[in-house]
Each structure stands twice: as structure tokens, then as C-alpha cells.
Design a protein around this motif. Structure first.
Motif, mmCIF file in Angstrom:
data_model
loop_
_atom_site.group_PDB
_atom_site.id
_atom_site.type_symbol
_atom_site.label_atom_id
_atom_site.label_comp_id
_atom_site.label_asym_id
_atom_site.label_seq_id
_atom_site.Cartn_x
_atom_site.Cartn_y
_atom_site.Cartn_z
ATOM 1 N N CYS A 173 0.840 -1.197 0.000
ATOM 2 C CA CYS A 173 0.000 0.000 0.000
ATOM 3 C C CYS A 173 0.875 1.247 0.000
ATOM 4 C CB CYS A 173 -0.906 0.016 1.231
ATOM 5 S SG CYS A 173 -2.038 -1.363 1.291
ATOM 6 N N LYS A 181 -1.131 -0.563 -4.600
ATOM 7 C CA LYS A 181 -2.252 0.374 -4.661
ATOM 8 C C LYS A 181 -2.022 1.517 -3.683
ATOM 9 C CE LYS A 181 -5.649 -3.188 -5.916
ATOM 10 N NZ LYS A 181 -6.056 -2.606 -7.208
ATOM 11 N N LYS A 232 -7.766 -0.716 4.522
ATOM 12 C CA LYS A 232 -8.824 -0.847 3.511
ATOM 13 C C LYS A 232 -8.331 -1.669 2.321
ATOM 14 C CE LYS A 232 -11.217 3.504 4.578
ATOM 15 N NZ LYS A 232 -10.371 3.931 5.698
ATOM 16 N N VAL A 233 -7.107 -1.380 1.881
ATOM 17 C CA VAL A 233 -6.583 -2.017 0.670
ATOM 18 C C VAL A 233 -6.323 -3.508 0.880
ATOM 19 C CG1 VAL A 233 -4.621 -2.108 -0.912
ATOM 20 C CG2 VAL A 233 -5.590 0.101 -0.252
ATOM 21 N N SER A 288 -9.352 -5.764 1.073
ATOM 22 C CA SER A 288 -10.037 -5.733 -0.216
ATOM 23 C C SER A 288 -9.319 -6.615 -1.239
ATOM 24 C CB SER A 288 -10.115 -4.293 -0.736
ATOM 25 O OG SER A 288 -10.666 -4.255 -2.032
ATOM 26 N N ALA A 328 -9.773 -10.340 -0.499
ATOM 27 C CA ALA A 328 -11.068 -10.848 -0.950
ATOM 28 C C ALA A 328 -11.090 -11.023 -2.469
ATOM 29 C CB ALA A 328 -12.181 -9.904 -0.508
ATOM 30 N N ASP A 329 -10.501 -10.072 -3.188
ATOM 31 C CA ASP A 329 -10.514 -10.121 -4.656
ATOM 32 C C ASP A 329 -9.765 -11.340 -5.203
ATOM 33 O OD1 ASP A 329 -11.999 -7.807 -4.772
ATOM 34 O OD2 ASP A 329 -10.287 -6.501 -5.182
#
Length: 294
Positions: free
Chosen positions: A192, A239, A245-246, A249, A252-253
Motif C-alpha cells: 500500500c 495500490k 482498507k486495501v 479488499s 477478498a478479490d
């Protein structure tokens, strides 16, 4: 990451033996020895105060013996090799501190425990204590069913020039690679980029462009750390944004079943009041987690 000595904190009676099942999977793959601990203590808190010391001792011994019989049945049900397993029931309230001392003394390579959720999203105090202070890597097993072919995600901190952080990045990536080699799935890495909203607005910065530039910059370093492991550039996710948050996420992706992440324990009052970034991330992840300290 060689795991030849595994320490397991057994799940409580009435729960599925997820930690023990995961330890068996690792032990079978690496021919490791397993020590299984079960803790008993709280059952005496409602006893009458007028019991003699000998009566209390007899009750304590009876509870320990019952738990020992239960634990031996659990181990037998999991079909663990008797020559590779030892088990012990401990009368102790402070599970985390006792486990840390025991694991250091006996030089365990990994502590395995089911990550128990308390109220809301957060883990129990024992889990947090182990994550903050254990010098032995901790594998928190998800309470959800774990599937062997789920992918592995490694959370890296590439922006730090500290030697300890760089060494931790290497350890995290090596752990992820070893896991994929033993249990399958694809390896992914995530980093991140810190980006101040104020600077973003002031300078008209593009998060996507910053991430793209950073990937070009860091990709050679990541591939060097990966050595002869064929890490695909498409599996490196850089990202701009907040890690808490990243990282959940991206996990999960990519259908992550395991996330390896570094933790920095805080001591004293500040550590009790404020969770660090890793703890915020861990509270949102619904995967198995291996946490390592620098």
C-alpha cells in the motif's frame, strides 16, 4: 520457513478442532513434531469460598484429568502420528504469556491457534497478546472452513529503508512461497502506497499513476526477494490508499486463504489503548493469518 516444531493451542471442548487439523496438515507436509496444549482455569471461579485447599486441589486435578482424556481423544480422532505428538493440559489463566515462555524455551517454529472472534469483528485478548508480543510466528486459523487450494497473499512494506523491515519483507515472502510450494494455490503480494489526501488534492496526484510508477520501481526488488520462484507481475498488487482498507479488499478479490503479515507490538499503556495498523487490518481479514515480528 521450516516448521519442525509446532505448538498448538487446542480449541475448547464443544468447538471444532480447527487448530489441531491445521497443525496436522503442516506436520504431515514437513514431518514436524507437534506439541498440543489445552488450558483449564476458569471452571473454579464459581466454587464456594469455604472449600479447603485440599478439596480445591482435588477438583483441579479432576478437571485436568478429564481434559487430558478429552485431548487425547481429539488427537486420536485427527489421526496424528503418536510418535510425533505430545500433549499437555495446563492449569493457567494467562494463556498468552505462558505460551510465549514455553515456546521460547522449547524453540518452536510456529504457534497455531484458532482466531476466536469476540464481540463484533475483533479477536480475543489472547490472540492480540500473541500477535503483539510473540517472537515465534503465529498462525491464526480462520473459524470459517479453510480450503487447501486458496491463494496466499503476502503483505509487504516496501517503502521502509530500515534493515529490520527489509529482512521482515524477505521472511514474509519466503513464508508465502514455502506455503504455496507445500499446499498449492497462487502467490500474491500487496503493498500500500501511503498518500496524503491533502497532497493528492494540492498536487493533482493520480493514485493509479503513483501505483503504476511504484510497481515499476519495486518489481525488480520483489523478484529478487522471490529468488527462483516464478512470481507473476500480475500477482503483485500495488495500490495507493490506507492499508486497513486495501489489504482486506485485495485479499477478498484474489480469494486468499492465507495472509502473511508483519506486526510491530506496542508495549505499555499505549499498546493497550491503541491498536497498530496491522491490528486494524487483522480485524477485517476473514482468512488464515501468519503474523511475524521483525
Amino acid at each position: 520457513m521450516l516448521m519442525k516444531q509446532i505448538l498448538v493451542i487446542a480449541d475448547l471442548p464443544g468447538s471444532k478442532p480447527k487448530a489441531l487439523a491445521k497443525a496436522k496438515l503442516i506436520a504431515d507436509a514437513q514431518n514436524a513434531k507437534v506439541t498440543v496444549l489445552s488450558f483449564v482455569y476458569e471452571q473454579l471461579k464459581h466454587l464456594p469460598d469455604n472449600l479447603s485447599a485440599s478439596q480445591q486441589k482435588a477438583i483441579q486435578q479432576s478437571l485436568v484429568e478429564q481434559r487430558q482424556q478429552w485431548l487425547e481423544r481429539q488427537i486420536k480422532d485427527q489421526d496424528l502420528n503418536p510418535e510425533q505428538v505430545t500433549c499437555q493440559v495446563i492449569w493457567e489463566k494467562n494463556i498468552a504469556s505462558w505460551t510465549e515462555e514455553f515456546s521460547r524455551k522449547h524453540k518452536h517454529d510456529l504457534i497455531v491457534k484458532t482466531g476466536r472472534r469476540s464481540e463484533g469483528m475483533f479477536y480475543t485478548p489472547t490472540d492480540w497478546h500473541l500477535l503483539r508480543t510473540s517472537q515465534v510466528p503465529v498462525l491464526l486459523v480462520s473459524e470459517k472452513k479453510w480450503k487447501k487450494q486458496h491463494n496466499v497473499m503476502v503483505a509487504l512494506d516496501l517503502g521502509s529503508k530500515l534493515q529490520s523491515k527489509q529482512a521482515l519483507n524477505q521472511q514474509l515472502l519466503s513464508t508465502g512461497i514455502d506455503w504455496v510450494r507445500h499446499f498449492g494455490g497462487e502467490l500474491h503480494c500487496v503493498y500500500c502506497l501511503p498518500m496524503s489526501p491533502v497532497l493528492k488534492d494540492l498536487m493533482g496526484l493520480s493514485g493509479k499513476q503513483m501505483a503504476s510508477d511504484a510497481k515499476a520501481q519495486y518489481m525488480p526488488l520483489i523478484q529478487k526477494m522471490a529468488g527462483d520462484f516464478p512470481l507473476s507481475p500480475e500477482n503483485v498488487h500495488i495500490k495507493a490508499g490506507d492499508p486497513d482498507k486495501v489489504i482486506p479488499s485485495v485479499a477478498a478479490d484474489i480469494n486468499a486463504g492465507l495472509v502473511t503479515i508483519g506486526t510491530v507490538g506496542r508495549k505499555g499503556l499505549k499498546g493497550k489503548l491503541l491498536g497498530n495498523t496491522a491490528e486494524n487490518i487483522l480485524s477485517l481479514l476473514k482468512t488464515d493469518i501468519i503474523a511475524l515480528q521483525p
